[in-house]
Scaffold this motif. Structure first.
Motif, PDB file in Angstrom:
ATOM      1  N   GLU A  98       0.833  -1.192   0.000  1.00  0.00           N
ATOM      2  CA  GLU A  98       0.000   0.000   0.000  1.00  0.00           C
ATOM      3  C   GLU A  98       0.867   1.240   0.000  1.00  0.00           C
ATOM      4  O   GLU A  98       1.725   1.420   0.856  1.00  0.00           O
ATOM      5  N   LEU A  99       0.676   2.094  -0.990  1.00  0.00           N
ATOM      6  CA  LEU A  99       1.417   3.354  -1.057  1.00  0.00           C
ATOM      7  C   LEU A  99       0.417   4.479  -1.202  1.00  0.00           C
ATOM      8  O   LEU A  99      -0.430   4.447  -2.088  1.00  0.00           O
ATOM      9  N   ASN A 100       0.478   5.466  -0.314  1.00  0.00           N
ATOM     10  CA  ASN A 100      -0.396   6.621  -0.535  1.00  0.00           C
ATOM     11  C   ASN A 100       0.413   7.878  -0.768  1.00  0.00           C
ATOM     12  O   ASN A 100       1.636   7.817  -0.885  1.00  0.00           O
ATOM     13  N   ALA A 101      -0.276   9.009  -0.849  1.00  0.00           N
ATOM     14  CA  ALA A 101       0.389  10.223  -1.306  1.00  0.00           C
ATOM     15  C   ALA A 101       1.545  10.637  -0.410  1.00  0.00           C
ATOM     16  O   ALA A 101       2.436  11.355  -0.843  1.00  0.00           O
ATOM     17  N   SER A 102       1.529  10.159   0.852  1.00  0.00           N
ATOM     18  CA  SER A 102       2.595  10.588   1.745  1.00  0.00           C
ATOM     19  C   SER A 102       3.877   9.791   1.499  1.00  0.00           C
ATOM     20  O   SER A 102       4.946  10.179   1.962  1.00  0.00           O
ATOM     21  N   ASP A 103       3.775   8.660   0.792  1.00  0.00           N
ATOM     22  CA  ASP A 103       4.984   7.921   0.456  1.00  0.00           C
ATOM     23  C   ASP A 103       5.599   8.497  -0.809  1.00  0.00           C
ATOM     24  O   ASP A 103       4.908   9.064  -1.644  1.00  0.00           O
ATOM     25  N   ASP A 104       6.898   8.313  -0.908  1.00  0.00           N
ATOM     26  CA  ASP A 104       7.563   8.724  -2.139  1.00  0.00           C
ATOM     27  C   ASP A 104       7.128   7.791  -3.269  1.00  0.00           C
ATOM     28  O   ASP A 104       7.232   6.578  -3.147  1.00  0.00           O
ATOM     29  N   ARG A 105       6.571   8.361  -4.317  1.00  0.00           N
ATOM     30  CA  ARG A 105       6.136   7.512  -5.420  1.00  0.00           C
ATOM     31  C   ARG A 105       6.672   8.033  -6.743  1.00  0.00           C
ATOM     32  O   ARG A 105       5.966   8.099  -7.736  1.00  0.00           O
ATOM     33  N   GLY A 106       7.909   8.454  -6.686  1.00  0.00           N
ATOM     34  CA  GLY A 106       8.536   8.931  -7.920  1.00  0.00           C
ATOM     35  C   GLY A 106       8.879   7.756  -8.819  1.00  0.00           C
ATOM     36  O   GLY A 106       8.566   6.607  -8.513  1.00  0.00           O
ATOM     37  N   ARG A 117      10.016   1.991 -10.236  1.00  0.00           N
ATOM     38  CA  ARG A 117      10.955   1.059 -10.869  1.00  0.00           C
ATOM     39  C   ARG A 117      11.471   0.021  -9.887  1.00  0.00           C
ATOM     40  O   ARG A 117      11.662  -1.123 -10.249  1.00  0.00           O
ATOM     41  N   ASN A 118      11.715   0.454  -8.626  1.00  0.00           N
ATOM     42  CA  ASN A 118      12.347  -0.475  -7.688  1.00  0.00           C
ATOM     43  C   ASN A 118      11.356  -1.161  -6.759  1.00  0.00           C
ATOM     44  O   ASN A 118      11.156  -2.367  -6.840  1.00  0.00           O
ATOM     45  N   LYS A 119      10.709  -0.354  -5.919  1.00  0.00           N
ATOM     46  CA  LYS A 119       9.889  -0.947  -4.859  1.00  0.00           C
ATOM     47  C   LYS A 119       8.723  -1.755  -5.437  1.00  0.00           C
ATOM     48  O   LYS A 119       8.499  -2.908  -5.068  1.00  0.00           O
ATOM     49  N   ILE A 120       8.003  -1.142  -6.363  1.00  0.00           N
ATOM     50  CA  ILE A 120       6.832  -1.823  -6.913  1.00  0.00           C
ATOM     51  C   ILE A 120       7.255  -3.039  -7.742  1.00  0.00           C
ATOM     52  O   ILE A 120       6.650  -4.101  -7.672  1.00  0.00           O
ATOM     53  N   LYS A 121       8.337  -2.872  -8.482  1.00  0.00           N
ATOM     54  CA  LYS A 121       8.811  -3.980  -9.304  1.00  0.00           C
ATOM     55  C   LYS A 121       9.278  -5.147  -8.439  1.00  0.00           C
ATOM     56  O   LYS A 121       8.946  -6.309  -8.707  1.00  0.00           O
ATOM     57  N   MET A 122      10.020  -4.802  -7.364  1.00  0.00           N
ATOM     58  CA  MET A 122      10.480  -5.844  -6.436  1.00  0.00           C
ATOM     59  C   MET A 122       9.291  -6.597  -5.865  1.00  0.00           C
ATOM     60  O   MET A 122       9.288  -7.827  -5.781  1.00  0.00           O
ATOM     61  N   PHE A 123       8.276  -5.831  -5.478  1.00  0.00           N
ATOM     62  CA  PHE A 123       7.101  -6.461  -4.892  1.00  0.00           C
ATOM     63  C   PHE A 123       6.424  -7.373  -5.916  1.00  0.00           C
ATOM     64  O   PHE A 123       6.014  -8.492  -5.603  1.00  0.00           O
ATOM     65  N   ALA A 124       6.359  -6.890  -7.157  1.00  0.00           N
ATOM     66  CA  ALA A 124       5.692  -7.686  -8.192  1.00  0.00           C
ATOM     67  C   ALA A 124       6.452  -8.977  -8.483  1.00  0.00           C
ATOM     68  O   ALA A 124       5.856 -10.001  -8.826  1.00  0.00           O
ATOM     69  N   GLN A 125       7.774  -8.920  -8.317  1.00  0.00           N
ATOM     70  CA  GLN A 125       8.578 -10.116  -8.614  1.00  0.00           C
ATOM     71  C   GLN A 125       8.585 -11.104  -7.449  1.00  0.00           C
ATOM     72  O   GLN A 125       8.900 -12.272  -7.630  1.00  0.00           O
ATOM     73  N   LYS A 126       8.232 -10.597  -6.269  1.00  0.00           N
ATOM     74  CA  LYS A 126       8.304 -11.431  -5.066  1.00  0.00           C
ATOM     75  C   LYS A 126       7.380 -12.648  -5.197  1.00  0.00           C
ATOM     76  O   LYS A 126       6.290 -12.553  -5.730  1.00  0.00           O
ATOM     77  N   LYS A 127       7.881 -13.794  -4.691  1.00  0.00           N
ATOM     78  CA  LYS A 127       7.051 -14.999  -4.738  1.00  0.00           C
ATOM     79  C   LYS A 127       6.242 -15.107  -3.456  1.00  0.00           C
ATOM     80  O   LYS A 127       6.796 -15.132  -2.356  1.00  0.00           O
ATOM     81  N   VAL A 128       4.941 -15.132  -3.600  1.00  0.00           N
ATOM     82  CA  VAL A 128       4.069 -15.348  -2.447  1.00  0.00           C
ATOM     83  C   VAL A 128       3.106 -16.452  -2.827  1.00  0.00           C
ATOM     84  O   VAL A 128       2.546 -16.427  -3.923  1.00  0.00           O
ATOM     85  N   SER A 153       3.341  12.354 -13.855  1.00  0.00           N
ATOM     86  CA  SER A 153       3.031  11.553 -15.037  1.00  0.00           C
ATOM     87  C   SER A 153       4.229  10.682 -15.413  1.00  0.00           C
ATOM     88  O   SER A 153       4.061   9.608 -15.992  1.00  0.00           O
ATOM     89  N   GLY A 154       5.424  11.116 -15.040  1.00  0.00           N
ATOM     90  CA  GLY A 154       6.599  10.277 -15.274  1.00  0.00           C
ATOM     91  C   GLY A 154       6.489   8.955 -14.533  1.00  0.00           C
ATOM     92  O   GLY A 154       6.729   7.881 -15.101  1.00  0.00           O
ATOM     93  N   ALA A 155       6.093   9.043 -13.266  1.00  0.00           N
ATOM     94  CA  ALA A 155       5.945   7.832 -12.468  1.00  0.00           C
ATOM     95  C   ALA A 155       4.820   6.960 -13.024  1.00  0.00           C
ATOM     96  O   ALA A 155       4.920   5.734 -13.050  1.00  0.00           O
ATOM     97  N   GLN A 156       3.765   7.621 -13.504  1.00  0.00           N
ATOM     98  CA  GLN A 156       2.663   6.848 -14.089  1.00  0.00           C
ATOM     99  C   GLN A 156       3.107   6.128 -15.356  1.00  0.00           C
ATOM    100  O   GLN A 156       2.717   4.990 -15.607  1.00  0.00           O
ATOM    101  N   GLN A 157       3.936   6.829 -16.138  1.00  0.00           N
ATOM    102  CA  GLN A 157       4.459   6.185 -17.353  1.00  0.00           C
ATOM    103  C   GLN A 157       5.253   4.938 -17.015  1.00  0.00           C
ATOM    104  O   GLN A 157       5.144   3.902 -17.672  1.00  0.00           O
ATOM    105  N   ALA A 158       6.058   5.059 -15.932  1.00  0.00           N
ATOM    106  CA  ALA A 158       6.873   3.914 -15.533  1.00  0.00           C
ATOM    107  C   ALA A 158       5.984   2.766 -15.065  1.00  0.00           C
ATOM    108  O   ALA A 158       6.341   1.602 -15.183  1.00  0.00           O
ATOM    109  N   LEU A 159       4.809   3.135 -14.555  1.00  0.00           N
ATOM    110  CA  LEU A 159       3.919   2.127 -13.987  1.00  0.00           C
ATOM    111  C   LEU A 159       3.249   1.265 -15.050  1.00  0.00           C
ATOM    112  O   LEU A 159       3.005   0.073 -14.856  1.00  0.00           O
ATOM    113  N   ARG A 160       2.959   1.866 -16.215  1.00  0.00           N
ATOM    114  CA  ARG A 160       2.120   1.155 -17.186  1.00  0.00           C
ATOM    115  C   ARG A 160       2.776  -0.137 -17.660  1.00  0.00           C
ATOM    116  O   ARG A 160       2.117  -1.153 -17.828  1.00  0.00           O
TER     117      ARG A 160
END
Ligand SMILES: Nc1ncnc2c1ncn2[C@@H]1O[C@H](COP(=O)(O)OP(=O)(O)O)[C@@H](O)[C@H]1O
Ligand SMILES: [Mg+2]
Length: 338
Positions: free
Chosen positions: A88-96, A101-112, A132-139
């Protein structure tokens, strides 16, 4: 020993009721308990039941249950796994870009290990504040990991989410809650907290909240902890908005052709220090609910809307507001002549 500890527990819970914000204390934990917006909620309920979670965007005004619904949905889908399978990331977290690229990707790669048909969930609250840069990276991340990870975004305006992400998500719209829906929820809290009240007090809370459940609950709690009694006077002291009755008098004066009285009422409000935006927002809502000829009401709303626009452009003077009253009087005169 036992007796004393249970006694202290009960007294501390009485104290706590002042400390825990009621919005948190009474936040629904199941999707089914979210009030209002039946279409949206029933869609989410189907997802909670079948587990077929698409990428989601929840959009709508503040305090209508978006964050609550997403959290409840994630919890219902993943249960005991939600600790490791929800990010969970909200506006108070850094979401650049780096975090995407790192945190979300790491989480997505994690095996659960999850039950079949369930996915890890990334919750991005207040996603319209992401660059919008961060959003571009997200897509791209959304696509690459779509077999293991789903995204749930919440935002106030979906237009601030870039098109490519919108087209990858199912859009769920929330709108302002009705007075009845807010009242129902307020009554539950009032009974649980044993809040003394009169009906006009609740009316005042509902009026000031304007379809925002968070504000309604906060105003209820603020009035209760400040005055221990919920009546109209206390609510307007706490919320400090122009008193609707005062504004209603202004409208009545205009409709009765007493322009000077209406202006005097306006000056009084202005001198009390209310901002033109506060005054005009209240005026608009009073007109919307005022019992008058439909044609006249529409014209009044139109003129008030234009004045609001000018005030938003920065022309928030008393003269501007008086000009609006003059315009309204004129509209009424012409309507009478027709
Ligand atoms: N539809 C709703 N039903 C019940 N409670 C609600 C609802 N919407 C908001 N609330 C209350 O208001 C608080 C804030 O709601 P939240 O879901 O965070 O709003 P937002 O739409 O701004 O994300 C919640 O903790 C809850 O107590
Ligand atoms: Mg929210």
């Amino acid at each position: 020993m036992m007796a004393s500890s249970s006694a202290s527990a009960s007294s501390s819970s009485a104290n706590n009721s002042y400390e825990i914000p009621w919005v948190e204390k009474y936040r629904p934990t199941k999707v089914a308990d979210v009030v209002g917006n039946e279409d949206a909620v029933s869609r989410l309920q189907v997802i909670a039941r079948d587990g077929n979670l698409p990428n989601l965007i929840l959009t709508g005004p503040p305090g209508t249950g978006k964050t609550t619904s997403i959290l409840a949905l994630a919890h219902e889908l993943l249960g005991a796994n939600s600790k490791e399978a929800v990010l969970e990331l909200n506006a108070s977290d850094d979401r650049g870009i780096d975090v995407v690229r790192n945190k979300i990707k790491m989480f997505a790669q994690k095996k659960v290990t999850l039950p079949p048909g369930r996915h890890k969930i990334v919750i991005l609250d207040e996603a319209d504040s992401m660059t919008s840069g961060a959003q571009q990276a997200l897509r791209r991340t959304m696509e690459i990991y779509s077999n293991s990870t789903r995204f749930a975004l919440a935002c106030n305006t979906s237009s601030k989410i870039i098109e490519p992400i919108q087209s990858r998500c199912a859009l769920v719209r929330f709108s302002r809650l009705s007075d009845q829906e807010i009242l129902g929820r307020l009554m539950i809290v009032i009974e649980a907290e044993k809040v003394p009240y009169v009906a006009e007090g609740l009316e005042a809370i509902i009026f000031t909240a304007d379809g925002d459940m968070r504000q309604a609950l906060n105003n209820l709690q603020a009035t209760f902890s400040g005055f221990c009694f919920v009546n109209q006077e206390n609510v307007f002291k706490v919320c400090d908005q122009p008193h609707p009755l005062h504004v209603k008098n202004m409208v009545r004066n205009i409709l009765e052709g007493k322009f000077d009285d209406a202006c005097a009422g306006l000056k009084q409000l202005y001198n009390l220090g209310y901002s033109p935006t506060d005054i005009i927002t209240t005026l608009f809502r009073i007109i919307k609910n005022y019992d008058m000829a439909e044609y006249l009401k529409l014209e009044f709303m139109k003129e008030t809307g234009f004045a609001h626009m000018r005030i938003c452009d920065g022309v928030g003077s008393l003269l501007q507001l008086c000009g609006l009253l003059a315009k309204l009087s004129l509209v009424r005169e012409t309507a009478k002549a027709v």
